[in-house]
Motif scaffolding. Structure first.
Motif, mmCIF file in Angstrom:
data_model
loop_
_atom_site.group_PDB
_atom_site.id
_atom_site.type_symbol
_atom_site.label_atom_id
_atom_site.label_comp_id
_atom_site.label_asym_id
_atom_site.label_seq_id
_atom_site.Cartn_x
_atom_site.Cartn_y
_atom_site.Cartn_z
ATOM 1 N N ILE A 1 39.248 -17.118 -23.592
ATOM 2 C CA ILE A 1 40.216 -16.605 -22.618
ATOM 3 C C ILE A 1 41.493 -16.128 -23.310
ATOM 4 N N ALA A 2 41.813 -16.679 -24.481
ATOM 5 C CA ALA A 2 43.041 -16.299 -25.180
ATOM 6 C C ALA A 2 42.958 -14.908 -25.793
ATOM 7 N N ARG A 3 41.746 -14.395 -25.986
ATOM 8 C CA ARG A 3 41.629 -13.053 -26.567
ATOM 9 C C ARG A 3 41.141 -12.023 -25.531
ATOM 10 N N THR A 4 41.234 -12.382 -24.267
ATOM 11 C CA THR A 4 40.773 -11.502 -23.189
ATOM 12 C C THR A 4 41.926 -11.200 -22.238
ATOM 13 N N VAL A 5 42.004 -9.951 -21.813
ATOM 14 C CA VAL A 5 42.971 -9.529 -20.798
ATOM 15 C C VAL A 5 42.263 -9.506 -19.453
ATOM 16 N N HIS A 6 42.852 -10.150 -18.451
ATOM 17 C CA HIS A 6 42.260 -10.231 -17.120
ATOM 18 C C HIS A 6 43.108 -9.435 -16.125
ATOM 19 N N ILE A 7 42.469 -8.559 -15.372
ATOM 20 C CA ILE A 7 43.151 -7.723 -14.378
ATOM 21 C C ILE A 7 42.351 -7.784 -13.090
ATOM 22 N N ASP B 1 37.615 -15.719 -0.709
ATOM 23 C CA ASP B 1 36.238 -16.154 -0.933
ATOM 24 C C ASP B 1 35.850 -16.149 -2.404
ATOM 25 N N GLY B 2 36.798 -15.781 -3.292
ATOM 26 C CA GLY B 2 36.526 -15.786 -4.722
ATOM 27 C C GLY B 2 36.077 -14.450 -5.279
ATOM 28 N N ARG B 3 35.917 -13.447 -4.422
ATOM 29 C CA ARG B 3 35.534 -12.134 -4.941
ATOM 30 C C ARG B 3 36.740 -11.450 -5.597
ATOM 31 N N VAL B 4 36.463 -10.587 -6.562
ATOM 32 C CA VAL B 4 37.510 -9.886 -7.306
ATOM 33 C C VAL B 4 37.694 -8.505 -6.685
ATOM 34 N N ARG B 5 38.909 -8.236 -6.234
ATOM 35 C CA ARG B 5 39.199 -6.997 -5.524
ATOM 36 C C ARG B 5 39.879 -5.982 -6.451
ATOM 37 N N PRO B 6 39.671 -4.680 -6.195
ATOM 38 C CA PRO B 6 40.271 -3.654 -7.054
ATOM 39 C C PRO B 6 41.783 -3.584 -6.889
ATOM 40 N N VAL B 7 42.451 -3.105 -7.928
ATOM 41 C CA VAL B 7 43.903 -2.928 -7.933
ATOM 42 C C VAL B 7 44.216 -1.544 -8.515
ATOM 43 N N PRO B 8 45.356 -0.967 -8.157
ATOM 44 C CA PRO B 8 45.739 0.316 -8.767
ATOM 45 C C PRO B 8 46.277 0.117 -10.180
ATOM 46 N N ASP C 1 40.590 -6.059 -27.590
ATOM 47 C CA ASP C 1 39.365 -5.265 -27.519
ATOM 48 C C ASP C 1 38.442 -5.716 -26.395
ATOM 49 N N ARG C 2 38.904 -6.656 -25.550
ATOM 50 C CA ARG C 2 38.072 -7.118 -24.437
ATOM 51 C C ARG C 2 38.937 -7.275 -23.191
ATOM 52 N N VAL C 3 38.433 -6.751 -22.077
ATOM 53 C CA VAL C 3 39.179 -6.799 -20.822
ATOM 54 C C VAL C 3 38.212 -7.053 -19.681
ATOM 55 N N VAL C 4 38.645 -7.853 -18.722
ATOM 56 C CA VAL C 4 37.874 -8.101 -17.507
ATOM 57 C C VAL C 4 38.603 -7.414 -16.358
ATOM 58 N N VAL C 5 37.886 -6.560 -15.624
ATOM 59 C CA VAL C 5 38.477 -5.797 -14.525
ATOM 60 C C VAL C 5 37.595 -5.930 -13.299
ATOM 61 N N PRO C 6 38.111 -5.616 -12.107
ATOM 62 C CA PRO C 6 37.270 -5.620 -10.903
ATOM 63 C C PRO C 6 36.114 -4.635 -11.036
ATOM 64 N N MET D 1 37.147 -0.253 -26.068
ATOM 65 C CA MET D 1 37.352 -1.470 -25.294
ATOM 66 C C MET D 1 36.025 -1.997 -24.749
ATOM 67 N N GLN D 2 35.820 -3.298 -24.888
ATOM 68 C CA GLN D 2 34.689 -3.955 -24.257
ATOM 69 C C GLN D 2 35.109 -4.326 -22.835
ATOM 70 N N VAL D 3 34.498 -3.668 -21.868
ATOM 71 C CA VAL D 3 34.892 -3.829 -20.463
ATOM 72 C C VAL D 3 33.834 -4.640 -19.729
ATOM 73 N N ARG D 4 34.275 -5.698 -19.075
ATOM 74 C CA ARG D 4 33.378 -6.491 -18.238
ATOM 75 C C ARG D 4 33.811 -6.324 -16.784
ATOM 76 N N ALA D 5 32.866 -5.900 -15.958
ATOM 77 C CA ALA D 5 33.145 -5.655 -14.546
ATOM 78 C C ALA D 5 32.868 -6.924 -13.752
ATOM 79 N N ALA D 6 33.896 -7.495 -13.149
ATOM 80 C CA ALA D 6 33.775 -8.776 -12.465
ATOM 81 C C ALA D 6 33.575 -8.585 -10.972
ATOM 82 N N THR D 7 32.613 -9.316 -10.426
ATOM 83 C CA THR D 7 32.385 -9.335 -8.987
ATOM 84 C C THR D 7 33.044 -10.538 -8.334
ATOM 85 N N THR D 8 32.946 -11.720 -9.001
ATOM 86 C CA THR D 8 33.514 -12.950 -8.457
ATOM 87 C C THR D 8 34.234 -13.725 -9.550
#
Length: 509
Positions: free
Chosen positions: A101-107, A113-120, A135-140, A153-160
């Motif tokens: 978690i220390a080397r990851t950016v979370h947006i 309900d725990g779902r991850v919603r989009p942001v501008p 080099d790693r980011v978690v986004v909606p 960038m290594q992009v991980r698309a989060a649903t929840t």
């Protein structure tokens, strides 16, 4: 684990700043406190995170939890910090990999309900993370396409939230949940209209090509039905496609505006606000999070103000500073947001309120004072910043009904514009400029590109007689260089400068 850290991004304008999210547990009265200059939306994250963590079947400490957003002096806005706050809070229980978690950016924003919603603003946020060395980011999930536009960038698309926790080492079952989609309609691509549809108006078409070739601002004056709007709507089609860097800038601004961004579009943007638009609608604003206005959304493209004299004078004069600097600063209590605003301005206006002043065979019913007041709505300082002041007349009936079409198509015009811009770009190599309209006047008046006394003579006389200001003098020089680029000659001569002087002030050299 007592303390956990991860990262998020705070946006001020299009500039992103990395924010360290630090969660710490203490043996005090139970509670959940967020510190570090959050706004109201961010202050409410505590309740959203608490419910989201519970519904994701994760555990949150029952002791006092403090979340610090560092640097504390930087204002933070919006709900995009929710995901980072939740991950750092859960990590204090020791169930997540601290190094991961220390080397990851979370947006992302969390639903109850725990779902991850989009942001501008995901695209400029990911750019900021890449510039900071991440080099790693978690986004909606709904923002994944625009995040992947950033190379490397290594992009991980989060649903929840549960899914994100599992990626960081949590031993948890993840349910198959429908992702939250972006609540915006796909961006409509403006239709490319052909210059060949313009009947007559050869001088106006040529002026349009000159404006596109040099990035010059354009004012078209004439009666209703003369074709001013028709001409302006064909301007984006003759501009060269955006470079990759420019397309990324435009996409970042669209992301900040809340528009859908999934691919890079090389079509220059087109903004045409209604004449009732306020100053804030034009330049941007907002009491908390600052949103870009029309001039920012027109960055690298065209801002078209139809019926320009109907806009409020205050709104029009607000354009003067960004026309010179290419950016706009919006000051609010505690912070300043800067947006790029290097747009090409196109104005269309009637000669008087009824539109018939000076039109052969038509009767103008406006009193002289009304005509003067109508013309004065475009202030002198604003007109001085316009490169091309074009008078557009109605087309004669014989021309309108003639079977032949205009001799210039959009493809031909774009080819001429592209060739002229390439010549200018080669000339301005190793300088901050790429088009003639951006070049500093002192560089053309005093540098190696200074024109000879004989060539400059008509321009010097216009300045001495007070027909031009020094700013207008510089704009004529820029126009003359664009004329030379279109004519494919090395330097402007008397002919190029004379045509430039005519386009600026209607003067015959």
């Amino acid at each position: 684990m007592k303390t956990a850290r991860t990262w998020a991004v705070a946006l001020t304008g299009v500039d992103g700043h990395l924010v360290e999210i630090e969660a710490d547990v203490s043996n005090q009265t139970p509670g959940f406190k967020i510190v570090g200059l959050p706004d109201k939306a961010l202050g409410e994250a505590a309740q959203r995170v608490h419910n989201a963590v519970t519904n994701a079947e994760l555990e949150l400490t029952r002791r006092r939890l403090t979340v610090n957003l560092s640097p504390a002096s930087l204002p933070k806005h919006g709900s995009g910090f929710d995901l980072g706050i939740a991950i750092s809070a859960v990590a204090t229980g020791g169930v997540l990999d601290a190094a991961s978690i220390a080397r990851t950016v979370h947006i992302g924003e969390l639903g109850l309900d725990g779902r991850v919603r989009p942001v501008p603003g995901v695209l400029p946020s990911v750019f900021a993370a890449a510039r900071a060395g991440f080099d790693r980011v978690v986004v909606p999930h709904a923002n994944a396409a625009e995040a992947r536009l950033v190379p490397g960038m290594q992009v991980r698309a989060a649903t929840t939230l549960a899914e994100v926790a599992m990626w960081h080492g949590a031993d948890i079952a993840v349910a198959d949940v429908e992702p939250v989609t972006a609540a915006v309609a796909p961006r409509s691509v403006p239709e490319v209209l052909d210059l060949a549809d313009v009947v007559g108006q050869e001088e106006a078409v040529e002026a349009l090509i000159v404006a596109a070739a040099g990035g010059h601002h354009l004012l078209m004056s004439g009666p209703p039905g003369a074709g001013k709007t028709m001409l302006a709507r064909r301007l984006p089609g003759i501009l060269p496609p955006l470079t990759e860097d420019a397309a990324l800038e435009v996409a970042s601004i669209r992301s900040l505006s809340g528009a859908a961004v999934d691919v890079l579009d090389d079509m220059p943007p087109w903004e045409a606000p209604h004449h009732s638009a306020s100053v804030a609608a034009l330049v941007g604003g907002g009491s908390r999070g600052v949103r870009p206005g029309a001039i920012v959304r027109a960055h690298r493209g065209i801002l078209f103000l139809d019926e320009a004299a109907e806009f409020s004078r205050v709104a029009l004069d607000a354009l003067r500073q960004p026309l010179e600097s290419g950016s706009i600063d919006i000051d609010r209590a505690g912070f300043r947001a800067r947006f790029p605003a290097r747009f090409q301005l196109a104005l269309a206006t009637n000669p008087c309120p009824c539109g018939n002043y000076g039109v052969r065979g038509a009767e103008c019913i406006c009193p002289p004072i009304a005509i003067r007041r109508y013309s004065a709505r475009l202030s002198g300082p604003l007109r001085d910043r316009i490169d091309i002041d074009l008078q557009v007349a109605r087309v004669a009936a014989s021309r309108a009904t003639a079977p032949e079409r205009s001799g210039t198509t959009t493809a031909q015009a774009q080819g001429r514009v592209q060739t002229a811009r390439e010549r200018a770009e080669r000339r301005w190599t190793n300088t901050p400029w790429t088009v003639n309209a951006e070049v500093a006047g002192s560089y053309l008046r005093q540098g190696d590109l200074r024109l000879s006394t004989d060539v400059r003579a008509p321009l010097d006389r216009a300045l001495e007689r007070g027909l031009l200001t020094l700013r207008g003098y510089d704009r004529v020089l820029r126009l003359a260089w664009t004329m030379a680029d279109l004519a494919e000659v090395e330097r402007p001569g008397r002919d190029e400068l004379g045509r430039a002087l005519f386009l600026k002030k209607g003067l015959i050299a």
